[in-house]
Design an enzyme around this catalytic site. Structure first.
Site, PDB file in Angstrom:
ATOM      1  CE  LYS A   1      39.025  41.658  42.448  1.00 43.78           C
ATOM      2  NZ  LYS A   1      38.756  42.146  41.095  1.00 43.78           N
TER       3      LYS A   1
ATOM      4  CB  SER B   1      40.173  33.327  40.459  1.00 45.72           C
ATOM      5  OG  SER B   1      40.703  34.508  41.047  1.00 45.72           O
TER       6      SER B   1
ATOM      7  CD  GLU C   1      50.466  42.828  34.150  1.00 37.11           C
ATOM      8  OE1 GLU C   1      49.342  42.481  33.765  1.00 37.11           O
ATOM      9  OE2 GLU C   1      51.379  43.148  33.370  1.00 37.11           O
TER      10      GLU C   1
ATOM     11  N   GLY D   1      52.192  36.509  33.872  1.00 38.81           N
ATOM     12  CA  GLY D   1      50.935  37.087  33.407  1.00 38.81           C
ATOM     13  C   GLY D   1      51.047  38.578  33.187  1.00 38.81           C
TER      14      GLY D   1
ATOM     15  CG  ASP E   1      47.112  40.717  31.256  1.00 37.47           C
ATOM     16  OD1 ASP E   1      47.599  40.078  32.203  1.00 37.47           O
ATOM     17  OD2 ASP E   1      46.151  41.488  31.397  1.00 37.47           O
TER      18      ASP E   1
ATOM     19  CB  SER F   1      45.372  43.565  46.685  1.00 30.34           C
ATOM     20  OG  SER F   1      46.058  42.382  46.325  1.00 30.34           O
TER      21      SER F   1
END
Length: 334
Positions: free
Chosen positions: A69, A94, A220, A224, A226, A320
Site C-alpha cells: 500500500k 482497515s 479472494e 468475501g 465480491d 502483499s
C-alpha cells in the site's frame, strides 16, 4: 469516476482511454524511486516441489509500512498540489492503507486523518498513530467508511486518498508487478490478492503489457468473493461485509474504477478458505522464514491449495503484506 477538488488530480486521457496504462505505472516507479523499497523476490525448492511450478514470490511484507500500500499512497500524495498538501489528507482503511498514508504524509510533510474500523488489528492502529496520523474510528458493519471519509474531507478541506479507487493509487500498486517481471522475465501466471481491486488492477496493467499471454489470477477469501461474483455477473455486486481472517480483504464490493480494469485484464478469481490462509502463513513462517498477515498470504494459499488448473510453468505470487502483531499471529495459528 469523478474526482472533486479535494482528490488527487487524474492522469490525462480521452474518452475510452484506459484509466491506467503501462506508462502510468512506469511514471509511478520513477516517483517512487528512493522512497519505496524494491522488495525481494524469494524462491523455494520446497514450494516448487509441492506445487509443480517454479514460483517467484514478490515479498511486499518487506515494503515500507509493511505492505504494498505504501506504493500507491506515496505516489498519490506526491501528486498533490502544494495547496492540497498544506491542508492535509484523509483516508479510510482497515490498516495497511492507513499506515501507508500516515507514513507518506509524514515523509511529504503533510498531515493525515485516518478513518479506521473499531475492530482493526491493534498493531495496525498503533503503527498508524505512531506515524503521526489522527485516527477516527467507525463500526465497519453498520457505518459507511467512504461516506465518513468524504464528510471529513468536505468539512476540513482535506484531499481524500481512497484505498484503491484512484488512477494514482492503481499505478503505484502496479509497480509491484513491474519490478517482479523486470527481475524474473516473462511469467505464465501471476497470483494476486484481491480486496478492492487496486493491486490486481495495477499489477494486471503492467503484467499483461510486459508479458502478453500471462494469466492474471485474483485470489479472494471464500467469505468475501465480491469480485468473483461481480465478474461472473458482468457488473459490480455488493455483498455483506465479510467476516474473514483476511481483514485486508474484507471488502463488500469491487471498486468503481478498478472493476472495469479487472474485467478487461483478469483471467479469473479463485477462492481460499481461512484455514488454507492459515496453512499458507504457517508455511511461509516455517519454510520461507517470513511473516505474513492473512491477506498477504492468500495468493500463496491459492498456490499451495492447488487452485491453478492447468498448473503454469512459471508463476509469480504477490505476498502483499506482513502487518500483524505477535499476539494476533499466535492467535491465528494457535
Amino acid at each position: 469516476m469523478t474526482h472533486g477538488p479535494t482528490s488527487p488530480s487524474s492522469p490525462a486521457g480521452g474518452p475510452g482511454a484506459p484509466a491506467v496504462t503501462l506508462d502510468d505505472v512506469r511514471d509511478a516507479a520513477r516517483l517512487l524511486a528512493g522512497a519505496a523499497h524494491r522488495t525481494p523476490v524469494l524462491r523455494s525448492r520446497t514450494l516448487d516441489a509441492r506445487t509443480g511450478t517454479r514460483a517467484f514470490l514478490k515479498c511486499e511484507n518487506f515494503q515500507r509500512a509493511g505492505a504494498f500500500k505504501f506504493r500507491g499512497a506515496y505516489h498519490a500524495l506526491s501528486r498533490l498540489t502544494p495547496e492540497q498538501r498544506a491542508r492535509g489528507v484523509v483516508a479510510y482503511s482497515s490498516g495497511n492503507h492507513a499506515q501507508a498514508v500516515a507514513l507518506a504524509a509524514r515523509e511529504l510533510a503533510t498531515s493525515a486523518v485516518i478513518v479506521m474500523p473499531e475492530d482493526a488489528p491493534r498493531a495496525k492502529r498503533e503503527a498508524t498513530a505512531g506515524y503521526g496520523a489522527e485516527i477516527v474510528t467507525y463500526d465497519r458493519y453498520t457505518e459507511d467508511r467512504a461516506a465518513l471519509g468524504a464528510r471529513i474531507a468536505a468539512d476540513r478541506g482535506l484531499a481524500l486518498i481512497p484505498p484503491y479507487d484512484h488512477p494514482h493509487i492503481i499505478a503505484g500498486q502496479g509497480t509491484t508487478a513491474l519490478e517482479l517481471l523486470e527481475e524474473t522475465g516473462p511469467l505464465d501466471a501471476l497470483l494476486v490478492p484481491v480486496g478492492g481491486g487496486g493491486l490486481i488492477a495495477g499489477a494486471a496493467t503492467a503484467a499483461t503489457a510486459l508479458a502478453p499471454g500471462i494469466r492474471v489470477i485474483g485470489v479472494e477469501p471464500e467469505a468475501g468473493d465480491d469480485t468473483r461474483r461481480s465478474l461472473a455477473a458482468g457488473h459490480r455486486i455488493t455483498i455483506p461485509v465479510p467476516r474473514t481472517v483476511a481483514d485486508g480483504q474484507a471488502v463488500d464490493a469491487p471498486g468503481e474504477l478498478t472493476f472495469p480494469i479487472n474485467q478487461r485484464l483478469v483471467d479469473s478469481v479463485v477462492l481460499v478458505t481461512d484455514d488454507e490462509i492459515r496453512a499458507a502463513m504457517a508455511f511461509a513462517f516455517e519454510r520461507l522464514k517470513i511473516v505474513t498477515e492473512p491477506s498477504g498470504a492468500s495468493a500463496l494459499a491459492a498456490l499451495l491449495a492447488g487452485r491453478l488448473d492447468p498448473v503454469p510453468a512459471r508463476t509469480g505470487v504477490i505476498v502483499s503484506g506482513g502487518n500483524i502483531g505477535l499476539d494476533r499471529f499466535r492467535e491465528i495459528l494457535g
